[in-house]
Design an enzyme around this catalytic site. Sequence first.
Site, PDB file in Angstrom:
ATOM      1  N   HIS A   1     -24.519 -13.287  -1.264  1.00 35.30           N
ATOM      2  CA  HIS A   1     -25.009 -14.664  -1.100  1.00 35.30           C
ATOM      3  C   HIS A   1     -26.253 -14.900  -1.954  1.00 35.30           C
ATOM      4  O   HIS A   1     -26.992 -13.968  -2.270  1.00 35.30           O
ATOM      5  CB  HIS A   1     -25.239 -15.034   0.378  1.00 35.30           C
TER       6      HIS A   1
ATOM      7  N   GLU B   1     -23.255 -18.346   1.905  1.00 37.50           N
ATOM      8  CA  GLU B   1     -22.481 -17.183   2.315  1.00 37.50           C
ATOM      9  C   GLU B   1     -21.123 -17.171   1.611  1.00 37.50           C
ATOM     10  O   GLU B   1     -20.699 -18.202   1.063  1.00 37.50           O
ATOM     11  CB  GLU B   1     -22.279 -17.237   3.840  1.00 37.50           C
TER      12      GLU B   1
HETATM   13  P1  PGA Z   1     -33.857  -9.500   0.938  1.00 38.90           P
HETATM   14  O1  PGA Z   1     -32.892 -10.753   1.070  1.00 38.90           O
HETATM   15  O2  PGA Z   1     -34.739  -9.764  -0.227  1.00 38.90           O
HETATM   16  O3  PGA Z   1     -34.607  -9.453   2.240  1.00 38.90           O
HETATM   17  O4  PGA Z   1     -32.986  -8.318   0.725  1.00 38.90           O
HETATM   18  C1  PGA Z   1     -32.234 -11.237  -0.063  1.00 38.90           C
HETATM   19  C2  PGA Z   1     -31.196 -12.255   0.335  1.00 38.90           C
HETATM   20  O5  PGA Z   1     -30.620 -12.140   1.430  1.00 38.90           O
HETATM   21  O6  PGA Z   1     -30.954 -13.181  -0.446  1.00 38.90           O
END
Ligand code: PGA
Length: 265
Positions: free
Chosen positions: A139, A144
């Site tokens: 995503h 999503e």
């Molecule tokens: P994260 O999230 O940097 O906490 O891994 C990235 C995302 O879900 O887009």
Amino acid sequence: MELMIFETPAAVADEGARRIRHLLHARPDAVLGLATGSTPLTMYERLVRDCRQKRISFAAVTTFNLDEYVGLDGDHPQSYRHYMNEHFFSKIDIDLANTHLPVAAAGANPLRIGAEYETKIAAAGGIDLQVLGIGRNGHIGFNEPTSSLGSRTRVKTLTRETLASNRRFFPAHGKQAELAITMGIATIMEARKVLLLATGEEKAAAVEQLIEGPVSAMWPATTLQYHGNVTVLLDAAAASRLKNRDYYDWVQQQQQKLVQQFDAD
Ligand code: PGA
């Protein structure tokens, strides 16, 4: 797609900050699209340091964040407004009035916020540079898998995988927000420049799809293959499943030579 692979997450943060500095030197009133999550935190720390050292200023900058949980007010500790204020905005010289998130606070109609947010982005002249992380499921923002590639800012129901992955940010017995408002994929694609950061092995499968997979709504980040100005910054772990790594390193060396010769920063 420009791809740069570094040994460490710290080097990814350094390069990300360097890119933003470069933009702000050229355009002090730039419009930045910003992301939350763990990945950009070190980059924000670097930019805070640069701002304190007067190497850059955010005084004329406008920002739009990718997403926000539905129903959380800005002072809720798990809201992305709180995250941005805490980690970044309160430590730099930005005018908070110029910082925007798609907030649908408790009681507000979340279905209206998307169109209003798009109007604000357009009124600011569009986004010059959009910072992105990437989810394990591919995503971008909270778009999503199976999100329409033509989607605009709207309410999204988060997948169970995303909820599990973000559970760590909520208190052990506290209620976790399950809906978010996110810029759509088409909204992100309109940014003039995209800077995507990914670190850690848990991102390797999504990164493999992003760089080497077919474009598919099942891996929303792959849509970026259609964007003409994307830079992807990876650490070695996030790049560990790429099949053509030798070629990417070779391209990076050639690119560095060209920059040193003709376009030193
Ligand atoms: P994260 O999230 O940097 O906490 O891994 C990235 C995302 O879900 O887009």
